[in-house]
Design an enzyme around this catalytic site. Structure first.
Site, PDB file in Angstrom:
ATOM      1  CG  ASN A  63      21.253 111.538 -57.051  1.00 24.69           C
ATOM      2  OD1 ASN A  63      22.634 111.634 -56.956  1.00 24.69           O
ATOM      3  ND2 ASN A  63      20.615 111.787 -56.101  1.00 24.69           N
ATOM      4  NE  ARG A  64      25.205 115.321 -56.764  1.00 24.72           N
ATOM      5  CZ  ARG A  64      24.297 115.479 -55.789  1.00 24.72           C
ATOM      6  NH1 ARG A  64      23.767 114.606 -55.425  1.00 24.72           N
ATOM      7  NH2 ARG A  64      24.251 116.655 -55.279  1.00 24.72           N
ATOM      8  CG  HIS A  85      17.933 116.150 -59.867  1.00 27.44           C
ATOM      9  ND1 HIS A  85      18.005 114.675 -59.464  1.00 27.44           N
ATOM     10  CD2 HIS A  85      17.946 116.739 -58.939  1.00 27.44           C
ATOM     11  CE1 HIS A  85      17.799 114.622 -58.353  1.00 27.44           C
ATOM     12  NE2 HIS A  85      17.992 115.886 -57.734  1.00 27.44           N
ATOM     13  CG  HIS A  95      13.631 116.245 -55.790  1.00 29.42           C
ATOM     14  ND1 HIS A  95      13.624 116.836 -54.509  1.00 29.42           N
ATOM     15  CD2 HIS A  95      14.689 115.912 -56.047  1.00 29.42           C
ATOM     16  CE1 HIS A  95      14.846 117.019 -54.095  1.00 29.42           C
ATOM     17  NE2 HIS A  95      15.753 116.583 -55.107  1.00 29.42           N
ATOM     18  CE1 TYR A 112      12.666 119.510 -52.352  1.00 24.34           C
ATOM     19  CE2 TYR A 112      14.001 119.916 -50.466  1.00 24.34           C
ATOM     20  CZ  TYR A 112      14.073 119.850 -51.851  1.00 24.34           C
ATOM     21  OH  TYR A 112      14.962 120.108 -52.462  1.00 24.34           O
ATOM     22  CG  ASP A 166      22.125 114.624 -50.909  1.00 27.53           C
ATOM     23  OD1 ASP A 166      21.195 113.817 -51.512  1.00 27.53           O
ATOM     24  OD2 ASP A 166      22.590 115.626 -51.340  1.00 27.53           O
ATOM     25  CD  GLN A 202      20.482 110.674 -52.993  1.00 26.90           C
ATOM     26  OE1 GLN A 202      20.554 109.527 -53.377  1.00 26.90           O
ATOM     27  NE2 GLN A 202      21.013 111.444 -52.836  1.00 26.90           N
ATOM     28  CD  GLU A 239      15.614 112.878 -54.347  1.00 28.96           C
ATOM     29  OE1 GLU A 239      16.167 113.011 -55.454  1.00 28.96           O
ATOM     30  OE2 GLU A 239      16.076 113.470 -53.190  1.00 28.96           O
TER      31      GLU A 239
HETATM   32  C1  GLA Z   1      18.769 115.560 -54.585  1.00 28.16           C
HETATM   33  C2  GLA Z   1      20.152 115.653 -54.627  1.00 28.16           C
HETATM   34  C3  GLA Z   1      20.509 116.674 -53.466  1.00 28.16           C
HETATM   35  C4  GLA Z   1      20.169 117.828 -54.028  1.00 28.16           C
HETATM   36  C5  GLA Z   1      18.852 117.841 -54.201  1.00 28.16           C
HETATM   37  C6  GLA Z   1      18.248 119.248 -54.844  1.00 28.16           C
HETATM   38  O1  GLA Z   1      18.225 114.904 -53.478  1.00 28.16           O
HETATM   39  O2  GLA Z   1      20.893 114.444 -54.168  1.00 28.16           O
HETATM   40  O3  GLA Z   1      22.052 116.746 -53.467  1.00 28.16           O
HETATM   41  O4  GLA Z   1      20.832 118.305 -55.207  1.00 28.16           O
HETATM   42  O5  GLA Z   1      18.305 116.738 -55.135  1.00 28.16           O
HETATM   43  O6  GLA Z   1      18.627 120.235 -54.365  1.00 28.16           O
END
Ligand code: GLA
Length: 345
Positions: A79-80, A106, A175, A177, A247, A282, A310
């Site tokens: 994440n950020r 990431h 990550h 999906y 998100d 997340q 996540e």
């Molecule tokens: C994470 C982030 C999202 C996005 C995805 C990848 O979940 O929180 O904002 O960037 O990865 O697209």
């Protein structure tokens, strides 16, 4: 139970990417060495039909050209990180800002773009490892990470361990999906989600946590009782509008013996239970997918095609002293385990 190894593809520079398949009864997990990616997870529905319950790409070129981290192991800091910088003591770390030139998302692919080594560790597990050199994407210290996938029936255990030769922050996640319907091309709005998460971390316009831990009660973020993903996703809520859906990081409140997160899909009867030792998760509902990219089976990755859970330290923790901390001293070992358990109901 069995493990097989096969060739998956060649990187543009010729390096080989391998695919490992773990089988146990009706369940199969596939992992590839690019990004230590969970490539596929086949599981039966309530009628015994077996489908892949993950959304992503069949081929290596899909991962290389169109990845939104599908299935990948993300680290060293998932994440950020706001502004792409943080301090450890007086020492500043400045990272690559790969998102709008503003944030480091990431870790700009530090581990998710790497080709990991792999070894079969038992008849139902494979371990991947990678050493990221000092300075990669701005991170200080060479970091050695190991990820082990173990399959026992429908139970997938992901064990992470890591150690760095300098003081650092560590936060690995997976990550994947998920789409439990098993029907490619569909969305997850009908999936029903429940989380033991009384708070979430609201974000600013750049998806950076403001620092607030906001109670979910009475909001579209309250999944303490089961709700369909699509039930409130289009609510007139600033947080949902900013992110085009969910998100957000949810703050887990562990209940002994209970899954931290449960998702079920009413039509297939598949259920996913998530257990983690980390403080957050997340929930990302594939908001940036827009049908422009073809995924598995050459079908478009539609908006909300999958949901990511996540497990993680909270986003931007290195810049928030009030969050559970993820600082690891040089030589100190990071260890974490997340379980994704599939069943039918
Ligand atoms: C994470 C982030 C999202 C996005 C995805 C990848 O979940 O929180 O904002 O960037 O990865 O697209």
């Amino acid at each position: 139970m069995s493990v097989t190894r096969s060739f998956y593809g060649n990187m543009p520079d010729g390096r080989e990417v391998e695919l490992y398949s773990l089988c146990d009864g009706a369940y199969t997990l596939q992992a590839i060495t690019l990004g230590a990616t969970l490539q596929a997870l086949y599981a039966p529905d309530k009628y015994g039909r077996i489908n892949d319950v993950t959304v992503g790409f069949d081929s290596l070129s899909g991962h290389l050209e169109h990845s939104d981290y599908q299935g990948k192991t993300v680290g060293r800091y998932a994440n950020r990180i706001a502004g792409g910088h943080f301090f450890i003591g007086d020492e500043e770390t400045t990272l690559v800002r790969n998102e709008k030139g503003l944030t480091c998302l990431h870790s700009a692919g530090e581990f998710s773009d790497a080709v990991w080594d792999a070894s079969v560790t038992s008849e139902n597990s494979v371990e991947l490892s990678f050493v990221s050199p000092d300075g990669t994407n701005g991170f200080k210290g060479a970091l050695t990470a190991k990820v082990r996938y173990t399959l026992e029936g429908g139970r997938v255990t992901i064990d992470y361990s890591a150690v760095c030769d300098r003081d650092t922050v560590i936060n690995f996640t997976n990550h994947t999906y998920f789409n439990l319907s098993g029907s490619a091309g569909s969305d997850v709005l009908g999936h029903v989600l429940q989380m033991n998460a009384p708070y979430f971390t609201p974000t600013d316009a750049d998806s950076i946590p403001t620092g607030e831990l906001r109670p979910v009660r009475g909001t579209a973020f309250d999944f303490t009782t089961p709700h369909a993903i699509g039930e409130r996703i289009n609510n007139d809520d600033e947080q949902l509008i900013n992110c085009k859906g969910y998100d957000h990081n949810f703050c887990l409140s562990r209940k002994p013996g209970e899954a931290d997160v449960t998702v079920y899909e009413p039509v297939s009867g598949r259920r996913l239970s998530v257990f983690t030792d980390l403080p957050g998760v997340q929930l990302y509902t594939g908001n940036f997918l827009d049908s422009s990219v073809l995924g598995k089976g050459s079908l478009p990755l539609v908006k909300h095609a999958g949901l990511c859970l996540e497990t993680q330290y909270y986003p931007d923790t290195p810049n928030h002293t009030g969050f559970p901390q993820c600082f690891f001293a040089a030589g100190e070992e990071y260890r974490s385990t997340t379980v994704f358990e599939l069943s039918i109901f």
